[in-house]
Scaffold this motif. Structure first.
Motif, PDB file in Angstrom:
ATOM      1  N   PHE A  16       0.869  -1.186   0.000  1.00 42.48           N
ATOM      2  CA  PHE A  16       0.000   0.000   0.000  1.00 42.48           C
ATOM      3  C   PHE A  16       0.892   1.218   0.000  1.00 42.48           C
ATOM      4  N   VAL A  19       3.868   0.990   1.954  1.00 41.82           N
ATOM      5  CA  VAL A  19       3.828   0.053   3.067  1.00 41.82           C
ATOM      6  C   VAL A  19       3.805  -1.379   2.540  1.00 41.82           C
ATOM      7  N   SER A  46      -4.457  -9.504   8.046  1.00 38.93           N
ATOM      8  CA  SER A  46      -5.745  -9.107   7.465  1.00 38.93           C
ATOM      9  C   SER A  46      -5.593  -8.892   5.970  1.00 38.93           C
ATOM     10  N   GLN A  88     -12.406  -8.878  11.069  1.00 37.65           N
ATOM     11  CA  GLN A  88     -12.024  -8.378  12.363  1.00 37.65           C
ATOM     12  C   GLN A  88     -13.027  -7.340  12.842  1.00 37.65           C
TER      13      GLN A  88
HETATM   14  N1  LIG Z   1      -5.928   0.193   3.040  1.00 41.41           N
HETATM   15  C1  LIG Z   1      -4.649   0.314   3.412  1.00 41.41           C
HETATM   16  N2  LIG Z   1      -3.891   1.309   2.908  1.00 41.41           N
HETATM   17  C2  LIG Z   1      -2.623   1.453   3.291  1.00 41.41           C
HETATM   18  N3  LIG Z   1      -1.992   0.640   4.144  1.00 41.41           N
HETATM   19  C3  LIG Z   1      -2.695  -0.363   4.670  1.00 41.41           C
HETATM   20  C4  LIG Z   1      -4.050  -0.575   4.339  1.00 41.41           C
HETATM   21  N4  LIG Z   1      -4.484  -1.653   5.027  1.00 41.41           N
HETATM   22  C5  LIG Z   1      -3.446  -2.089   5.766  1.00 41.41           C
HETATM   23  N5  LIG Z   1      -2.384  -1.301   5.540  1.00 41.41           N
HETATM   24  C6  LIG Z   1      -1.082  -1.478   6.145  1.00 41.41           C
HETATM   25  O1  LIG Z   1      -0.612  -2.785   5.822  1.00 41.41           O
HETATM   26  C7  LIG Z   1      -0.016  -3.357   6.974  1.00 41.41           C
HETATM   27  C8  LIG Z   1      -0.700  -4.666   7.282  1.00 41.41           C
HETATM   28  O2  LIG Z   1      -2.009  -4.382   7.666  1.00 41.41           O
HETATM   29  P1  LIG Z   1      -2.913  -5.578   8.215  1.00 41.41           P
HETATM   30  O3  LIG Z   1      -4.239  -5.008   8.567  1.00 41.41           O
HETATM   31  O4  LIG Z   1      -2.851  -6.726   7.293  1.00 41.41           O
HETATM   32  O5  LIG Z   1      -2.148  -5.949   9.531  1.00 41.41           O
HETATM   33  P2  LIG Z   1      -2.664  -7.100  10.496  1.00 41.41           P
HETATM   34  O6  LIG Z   1      -1.676  -8.180  10.474  1.00 41.41           O
HETATM   35  O7  LIG Z   1      -4.080  -7.425  10.182  1.00 41.41           O
HETATM   36  O8  LIG Z   1      -2.613  -6.299  11.870  1.00 41.41           O
HETATM   37  P3  LIG Z   1      -3.530  -6.737  13.101  1.00 41.41           P
HETATM   38  O9  LIG Z   1      -2.926  -7.981  13.652  1.00 41.41           O
HETATM   39  O10 LIG Z   1      -3.469  -5.604  14.029  1.00 41.41           O
HETATM   40  O11 LIG Z   1      -4.879  -6.952  12.513  1.00 41.41           O
HETATM   41  C9  LIG Z   1      -0.186  -2.352   8.119  1.00 41.41           C
HETATM   42  O12 LIG Z   1       1.039  -1.639   8.209  1.00 41.41           O
HETATM   43  C10 LIG Z   1      -1.241  -1.378   7.649  1.00 41.41           C
HETATM   44  O13 LIG Z   1      -0.910  -0.081   8.067  1.00 41.41           O
END
Ligand SMILES: Nc1ncnc2c1ncn2[C@@H]1O[C@H](COP(=O)(O)OP(=O)(O)OP(=O)(O)O)[C@@H](O)[C@H]1O
Ligand SMILES: Nc1ncnc2c1ncn2[C@@H]1O[C@H](COP(=O)(O)OP(=O)(O)OP(=O)(O)O)[C@@H](O)[C@H]1O
Ligand SMILES: [Mg+2]
Ligand SMILES: [Mg+2]
Lengths: 504, 315, 335, 357
Positions: A16, A19, A46, A88
């Motif tokens: 993203f 990121v 996620s 979630q």
């Molecule tokens: N729509 C988006 N736009 C930009 N960055 C995103 C987006 N969604 C997630 N990210 C980034 O991608 C990375 C992974 O996000 P993700 O939600 O998959 O983490 P996660 O493993 O689900 O975290 P958690 O365990 O807290 O749920 C994070 O750094 C988040 O900031």
């Protein structure tokens, strides 16, 4: 169990704008297994799941389902492929009934209208052979989360999903609910449904998972079976450092009373009595934990204490002074700190910068205002200080909090509330959805505050959190305090029982 | 640009500034413009108009013509009164015709073309009262804040009472502000409908587009009569012909031409010039209207001329 | 289960609506007994004046139920009135006129949808653009010196129109007025009992949830806006082809905005909005009647305020907060 | 750097595109675009007087635009600026002819204040309805507009009617010379005051505590309550200020241009306020050029009709196009390579409807 692969991911990557959420992820799910996926906040779990369920498109990589290569352009396709995801943040339409939510998108039709009878029948059948029951006509937004989650599961089963993804399903559940959920999952597995299970709670993983993948910063660090690993190892693998899981903190040395409620009665938004003459007191250097199944009045209790909700009767005393109702500002100025349950709604102004969010309660005081109005210098200075002190991961003070991960969003709130000199703290579900690292962090902070001399009211549906932190434990059931126990003579089981039925 | 060379002996230029509104309003802007167009035909004058969008622009719009040395400038509507007077004082050589602008103290190169709407209204009222079988007649009016409309109404009521003292007159003004009261045909229509539904069988519908709405609505009800205003709306609102017995006319175009010609001959009057008012011909209803009604109207006409009939005048 | 999905109406409101309904009804019956002619006239006029508002509200409602805030209704109506009239003049057929009026409304809808849904532009701005565009186009291309060829006339149903009170009011009406009544109930039914309705409301409340269930929120919004355009178009056609019979510049005179008020007043439900529209129409008719009868000799400016005052009072004193659809005004972007 | 370039490219580009398409419309409808635009410019900037006229027309637009934008910040859709504007104008004109024998400067301010208060109180009334009874500001706003028109129409027709002989029209007497707004170096005083207001609004929103509170209420009402802000009171104050701006606009109009209250002089100004606010991207310093631009179009329209014979409605079409291009960044993104838009830069308000308080 036979070793047929139902789902296989090859080299999935996703970024993203800058990121790196997933990089070159391989992942295999076997038929009828429960596969746990671990990782800290922002690890990319996620994201990966959203890719499988068609909400996101991978930048590169391949997806195989039952050995056939598939392109999952959109959720509809994922549903056709028998993939069901429980997100979630629940994907439930607030105003709708359970029934409407379940059938949404695959409605049975008779003539021009929706065939609700048909739908009911199908749901009845489902609940029989999975042994979970719901009231199809209940309005979902009024249901406790546990039940809402059940509705989510029904949504998947109704579309007879063969692969079920649960993203942090237990974050919002109490032990009893978790056990029920696990029972359900086991039943489903017997029906040859394969399950991906995301969580931050390691003991759950050990308890339920057939295999475990650990994710860190977008890459899979390894795949294990529960036998060949343990919680400590997993924790270190995902955080990349050592973590205290079970923390036995020094006992409290309570001082004089800082906070007291007498015969508090509060109505909920729909005009029913949600809190019925509750009385308790919190001393300096003490953490009072309120255990209870969500929706037993905790929300109303904390809101009324924080001055956000009208109280019907009773009185609230903070550091010796009787507090007027409905006056948050006065509470705050008298030394209240508050970590609200709904972090995104109450705790933060999402479009605002980190800096502005960190002075949300003190914006009108020196040094944040001077003669000409607001004082940006002071505001930024404060923010930089807090970002360092609380290890908030962000580009800088000006970054909008909506761009932060939930873990860091919570840290912003904590940094604000803890940096104010206050005498009493309400912490409502302070660690929900946070990874073990952050959880450990928050717990340390709470204890630190306690030892600094604050009185803390900890509201949580995570029983082990309550047990490990609180010095006194109140159990709340149907808006009444049903039992007050000292930490020493509290056991998981007894408290759990009171939580669900109001007595031992 | 056809206004090049205005001001030279050889060329005679006429400009017209409308009130806030459009040139083809099927009402007084339009009939004033028709007058000017006729002047073009007869005098070979160069003509041009400006539609005013914003009351602040009256002055500017007049000046646009004045600066280009137009010989005659026609300003339409009482609202332009002040602007016109100021312009007239500033541009002594130009002749100004102010329609519906009553002149308090005369200015020598400005004539106010005004009308006795109350007389026209009186005749309309008399006609209505004589036509009505239900003894209920209605008036659908734009607003009471504009003198001409108010005068029409006053005359209408007096005229109908003169014929039949205990006739029921149900009349309404547009409930909204001046800004929309002339441009809300929907209101005119539904109000006329409401009046007809409760037994009114003659509708006097006065006030720009709002009035036209009332006329057209009445036309859709069998056996009802409607009376228009300002011009002969037989031509401007054909959709209303089914009910349009007559119109309380202000003879704007002929008066405009007359004044322009006077200006052309440098015999321009000053102060107020009273334009002719009258009922239009009955058109298709010519045959249907009994002779005695026609006679009665003639008699009323004479009595007004001779002053036997007094119409309660401005409050 | 249906009520659950509607914008919440708390019981106090229901009681209020019920009682005031009874009261209104008895007043009507009483006045009918006193003077049937006048009562019928007032009711007919109310129904008639409520028609463009109700139709406009339906347009707004269908858009907003799927999460799109449409303040461009005024413009859609105006365009529809314009084209409907032109086609009627060219072809001499009122039916074709109405159809093309509707088409124009839907076309404006498509433009609006392209901006709001496809380009994700801010919805308030897009609405304003539509309004400006409509005012500009209809004014700039206003045809001078063409004349209408009549307008839609009332039709009396056999037998039914002979019934006392309801007969003349409901069964001696012009086509669009009548079809509006049917449309209101039709849309209400569709919104709360069909697949389309369920999905529309889901998208309006929580587009992401709908998306995860395989419903493409943006497509739903797109065609709902166009469907909405149908009603705005009909409203416009009503103005120029049924109510008046000619097109005039700016002849909508703010009815598109009052329609929005009516929609919110009716809590985003078709029947509610219709009730609100009727109330408004009634107030308009009554103020006219007050002038007719000169019962009270106060300046008409005050009687003219009646509809607006009533609206404010009812809203401020009796009706508690209205809850709009959850995702209203937010363009839906996939994650 | 990029950001600053961009913030110029969009508006300028929009103007170019809008006039291009407007030109095509003109051409298709058989008139000469060049001639038309030339006339437009001549009418708007051709001479000192025409420039003055442009500024005069920009003034009420700016004030209404500011009023709308200010309310937007708190998540309120003040569609009632027209009514507030009218009351302001009326109050100013009454103060203008009633108050006698005060020194000029003083009188000017008395009238201005009267206008501001009138508009502010009316705005606050709508704010109070919203904050304390939850009545939706869009409904009350629309209704209050009509009510304001009716009330003032009545007042100028009866109690405050100009009774001087020869007057047959419903209007108030002329205000006294002492309350006229002077021109300064040929720049209308009203315009200067509206500029001042723009700067003030910017200061309040950017640098004052109140501004922070207003922004917070707009961006997160729940968080605002949680942090101890009195949301309802803030909503009320926002509408008070918004209304004051509109009312002041009315006063400027009377004291600078009309010099008396005459029904119907305000046609449509309220809604134009919305256009301006949006065109100026809801930022005070965007609203200044926006209102001058539209002011220029209005000022040039007559000249355009006079010497190019073009129906003045064309400027509505151009306005719509302008608004479109200003909002639809996509175009410029596509056209200008390497222009990346950050999140949140996209203009969006989603104010108004959110019925919750
Ligand atoms: N729509 C988006 N736009 C930009 N960055 C995103 C987006 N969604 C997630 N990210 C980034 O991608 C990375 C992974 O996000 P993700 O939600 O998959 O983490 P996660 O493993 O689900 O975290 P958690 O365990 O807290 O749920 C994070 O750094 C988040 O900031
Ligand atoms: N850089 C970004 N730009 C835009 N949106 C982002 C960005 N980073 C994160 N987000 C949004 O914020 C959400 C939070 O990110 P992430 O999923 O990592 O949080 P989280 O750790 O899952 O928090 P929680 O566990 O509380 O949900 C993401 O789901 C995404 O929608
Ligand atoms: Mg996650
Ligand atoms: Mg998470």
């Amino acid at each position: 169990m036979d070793d047929i692969t139902v789902l296989k991911l090859k080299g999935i990557s996703k970024t993203f704008h800058g990121v790196r959420a997933n990089s070159d992820v391989d992942f295999t799910l076997k038929k009828g297994e429960i596969h746990a996926l671990l990782g800290e906040n922002g690890a990319g779990k996620s994201t990966l799941m959203n890719i499988i369920s068609g909400l996101l498109q991978p930048d590169k990589g391949e997806i195989f389902i039952h050995g056939k290569r598939q392109k999952i352009q959109n959720p509809r396709r994922a549903i056709q492929l028998g993939i069901g995801m429980i997100h979630q943040h629940f994907m439930i339409v607030p105003g709708f009934t359970s029934l409407e939510n379940i059938i949404l998108g695959s409605e049975p039709i008779k003539g021009v209208t929706i065939d609700f009878q048909q739908a009911r029948r199908q749901i009845a059948i489902l609940s029989d052979d999975c042994g979970l029951s719901i009231d199809p006509d209940a309005v979902t937004e009024d249901l406790p989360v546990g039940i809402q989650q059940r509705v989510e599961i029904f949504k998947a089963l109704y579309r007879n999903a063969g692969i079920l993804i649960l993203d942090e399903p237990t974050a919002v559940l109490i032990p009893q609910e978790t056990d029920t959920l696990f029972k359900i999952l086991r039943k489903l597995v017997k029906k040859n449904i394969s399950i991906i299970f995301i969580t931050h709670k390691l003991q759950e993983v050990m308890q339920i998972a057939d295999s475990i993948s650990v994710m860190q910063q977008g890459v899979i660090k390894g795949v294990f079976s529960p036998e060949e690993t343990d919680e400590q190892a997993l924790a270190e693998l995902m955080i990349g450092r050592e973590v205290l899981l079970k923390n036995d903190y020094l006992p409290a040395r309570p001082g004089k009373i800082v906070f007291e409620v007498k015969k508090l009665t509060v109505m909920n938004s729909r005009g029913y009595e949600a809190v019925s003459d509750v009385s308790f007191r919190v001393r300096e250097r003490e953490i009072v934990g309120i255990a209870g199944v969500q929706g037993n009045g905790q929300a109303e209790l904390s809101e009324s204490i924080a001055g956000l909700r009208k109280i019907k009767s009773g009185e609230i005393t903070l550091s010796g002074r009787r507090m007027p109702a409905l006056n948050p500002r006065k509470m705050i100025e008298n030394g209240l700190a508050h970590i609200p349950e709904d972090r995104l709604k109450h705790g933060l102004v999402l479009p605002f910068s980190i800096a502005d969010n960190q002075i949300l309660c003190t914006y009108y005081r020196r040094p944040y205002v001077h003669f000409f109005g607001r004082n940006p210098k002071a505001i930024l200075k404060n923010s930089r200080k807090l970002i360092n002190r609380f290890h908030i991961k962000a580009r800088g003070p000006e970054e909008a909090v909506q761009n932060l991960s939930g873990g860091n969003q919570q840290k912003v709130i904590i940094s604000r509330e803890f940096s104010r000199d206050s005498s009493f703290l309400i912490a409502n579900q302070p660690t929900r959805g946070l990874d073990v690292g952050s959880v450990e962090y928050v717990h340390k902070q709470l204890i630190m505050l306690r030892d600094k001399g604050l009185g803390v009211l900890l509201i949580s549906s995570e029983l082990d959190e309550i047990l490990s932190l609180s010095d006194t434990i109140l159990v709340i059931y149907r808006g009444r305090v049903c039992s007050i126990v000292r930490k020493e003579d509290a056991t998981m089981e007894s408290i759990g029982r009171i939580m669900v039925r109001g007595f031992e | 640009e056809n206004h090049a060379g205005c001001g030279e002996k050889t060329k005679f230029c006429i400009g017209l500034v409308t009130d806030v509104g459009v040139i083809d309003d099927k009402s007084f802007n339009q009939s004033s413009w028709e007058g000017v167009q006729q002047a073009k035909a007869e005098l070979g004058a160069a003509i041009k108009y400006i539609e005013t969008r914003d009351a602040k622009d009256y002055e500017q719009n007049i000046e646009l013509f004045a600066e280009n040395n137009y010989n005659v400038i026609v300003t339409v509507g009482f609202a332009l009164g002040e602007a016109t007077i100021r312009a007239a004082k500033k541009y002594q050589k130009i002749h100004f015709i102010g329609i519906d602008q009553f002149q308090g103290k005369p200015v020598k190169n400005l004539v106010g073309l005004v009308f006795r709407e109350d007389i026209a209204g009186f005749k309309a009222g008399a006609l209505a009262a004589m036509l009505s079988k239900t003894n209920i007649i209605a008036a659908v009016l734009a607003t009471d804040m504009v003198p001409p409309v108010a005068a029409f109404n006053r005359g209408y009521e007096a005229g109908s009472r003169y014929i039949n003292p205990d006739i029921k007159i149900i009349s309404t003004f547009h409930p909204g502000g001046l800004d929309i009261s002339f441009t809300d045909p929907e209101w005119g229509a539904s109000t006329a409908g409401q009046a007809i539904d409760q037994g009114a069988d003659v509708i006097f519908s006065a006030g720009g587009l709002t009035g036209n709405g009332g006329l057209i609505e009445t036309a859709t009800h069998k056996g009802k009569y409607c009376i228009g205003v300002d011009t002969d709306q037989w031509d401007t609102v054909p959709a209303a012909r089914a009910c349009l017995v007559s119109c309380a006319m202000k003879r704007i175009s002929p008066s405009v031409i007359k004044l322009i010609k006077l200006a052309y001959k440098n015999q321009f009057p000053e102060g107020n010039y009273y334009g002719e008012v009258s009922l239009s011909s009955f058109h298709d209803f010519e045959g249907k209207i009994p002779q005695r009604i026609k006679n009665r109207l003639l008699e009323i006409d004479n009595n007004i001329q001779s002053g036997k009939i007094k119409i309660p005048d401005y409050e | 289960m249906i009520t659950a999905s509607k914008a919440k109406t708390d019981s106090k409101d229901r009681i209020f609506f019920f009682l005031s309904g009874i009261l209104l009804l008895s007043i009507i019956l009483y006045s009918y007994w006193i003077s049937p002619l006048v009562t019928v006239a007032i009711l007919t006029s109310s129904l008639r004046q409520s028609t463009p508002l109700a139709l406009g509200a339906l347009c707004g409602l269908i858009c907003e139920r799927s999460g799109v805030m449409n303040i461009g209704i005024e413009g859609q109506m105006l365009l529809a009135a314009f084209f409907g009239f032109l086609v009627n003049v060219w072809t001499g057929s009122l039916l074709l006129g109405v159809i093309s009026g509707i088409a124009a409304g839907m076309l404006a809808g498509i433009i609006f949808a392209l901006m709001t849904v496809s380009m994700k532009m801010d919805q308030i701005i897009c609405g304003t653009i539509v309004n400006l565009l409509a005012a500009g186009l209809t004014g700039y291309f206003y045809p001078t010196g063409i004349n209408a060829t009549g307008k839609l006339k009332a039709y009396s149903f056999p037998f039914l129109s002979e019934l006392p009170l309801v007969g003349p009011v409901l069964f001696r009406v012009s086509p669009i007025v009548f079809s509006t009544i049917i449309l209101v109930f039709l849309v209400h039914f569709l919104l709360f009992f069909t697949q389309w309705g369920l999905r529309t409301r889901a998208v309006g409340e929580y587009p992401r949830a709908a998306d995860t269930m395989g419903i493409n929120a943006n497509i739903v919004r797109f065609y709902n806006i166009i469907i909405g355009g149908f009603f705005a178009g009909l409203a416009g056609a009503f103005l120029s082809l049924e109510a008046v019979g000619v097109f005039e510049r700016g002849m909508t005179n703010g009815r598109g905005f009052i329609a929005l008020a009516v929609m919110i007043f009716g809590k985003w439900t078709p029947i509610g909005a219709w009730g609100a529209a009727l109330l408004f129409g009634l107030a308009l008719a009554v103020q006219t009647q007050l002038q007719f009868d000169q019962v009270l000799s106060i300046p008409h400016q005050f009687t003219g305020m009646l509809p607006y005052l009533i609206t404010i009072i009812v809203l401020a004193i009796f009706i508690k907060r209205n809850r709009p659809p959850g995702s209203l005004g937010v363009p839906y972007e996939k994650k | 750097m990029i950001a600053t370039i961009r913030s110029f490219i969009i508006p300028v580009g929009s103007v170019i595109f809008a006039s291009l398409i407007g030109g095509i419309v003109l051409f298709l409808s058989g008139s000469d675009p060049i001639e038309a635009y030339a006339a437009l410019l001549k009418g708007a900037f051709g001479s000192m007087t025409s420039i003055t006229r442009t500024l005069v027309k920009a003034t009420p637009l700016m004030m209404n635009g500011l009023a709308v934008a200010f309310a937007f910040k708190a998540g309120l859709f003040n569609i009632g600026t027209q009514g507030q504007f009218i009351f302001g104008a009326f109050a100013a004109s009454v103060a203008g002819f009633f108050i006698q024998g005060v020194p000029p400067v003083f009188h000017i301010f008395l009238a201005l204040i009267a206008g501001g208060i009138a508009g502010g109180v009316y705005g606050a009334f709508q704010g109070a309805l919203k904050a304390y009874s939850g009545a939706h500001e869009v409904i009350t706003g629309i209704m209050c507009n009509y009510i304001a028109i009716n009330i003032t129409d009545y007042l100028v027709n009866h109690p405050f009617r100009d009774t001087s002989p020869g007057n047959i029209v419903a209007r108030t007497p002329l205000i006294l010379e002492t309350s006229y707004l002077p021109d300064i170096e040929g720049i209308p005083g009203g315009f200067l005051i509206s500029l001042l207001s723009a700067v003030l609004v910017w200061w309040v929103l950017k640098h004052m505590v109140l501004g922070f509170e207003i922004n917070t209420v707009g961006a997160g009402p729940d968080a605002a309550r949680y942090s101890g802000m009195r949301v309802q009171r803030i909503l009320l104050i926002t509408m008070l200020i918004s209304g004051t701006l509109a009312g002041l606009g009315g006063a400027l109009e009377i004291q600078g241009v009309e010099h008396r209250f005459q029904p119907g002089f305000h046609t449509g100004l309220g809604f134009e306020g919305i256009t301006i606010a949006l065109l100026g991207r809801v930022h005070p310093f965007g609203i200044i050029p926006a209102s001058v631009l539209i002011g220029a179009m209005k000022a040039g329209a007559n000249m355009m009709q006079f010497s190019a014979g073009v129906e003045s409605e064309i400027i509505d079409i151009i306005q719509a196009l302008l608004l479109f291009f200003v909002t639809a960044e996509v175009f410029f993104k596509k056209m200008i390579p390497g222009m990346r838009w950050q999140k949140g830069e996209k203009l969006s308000l989603r104010a108004g409807w959110g019925g919750k308080v």
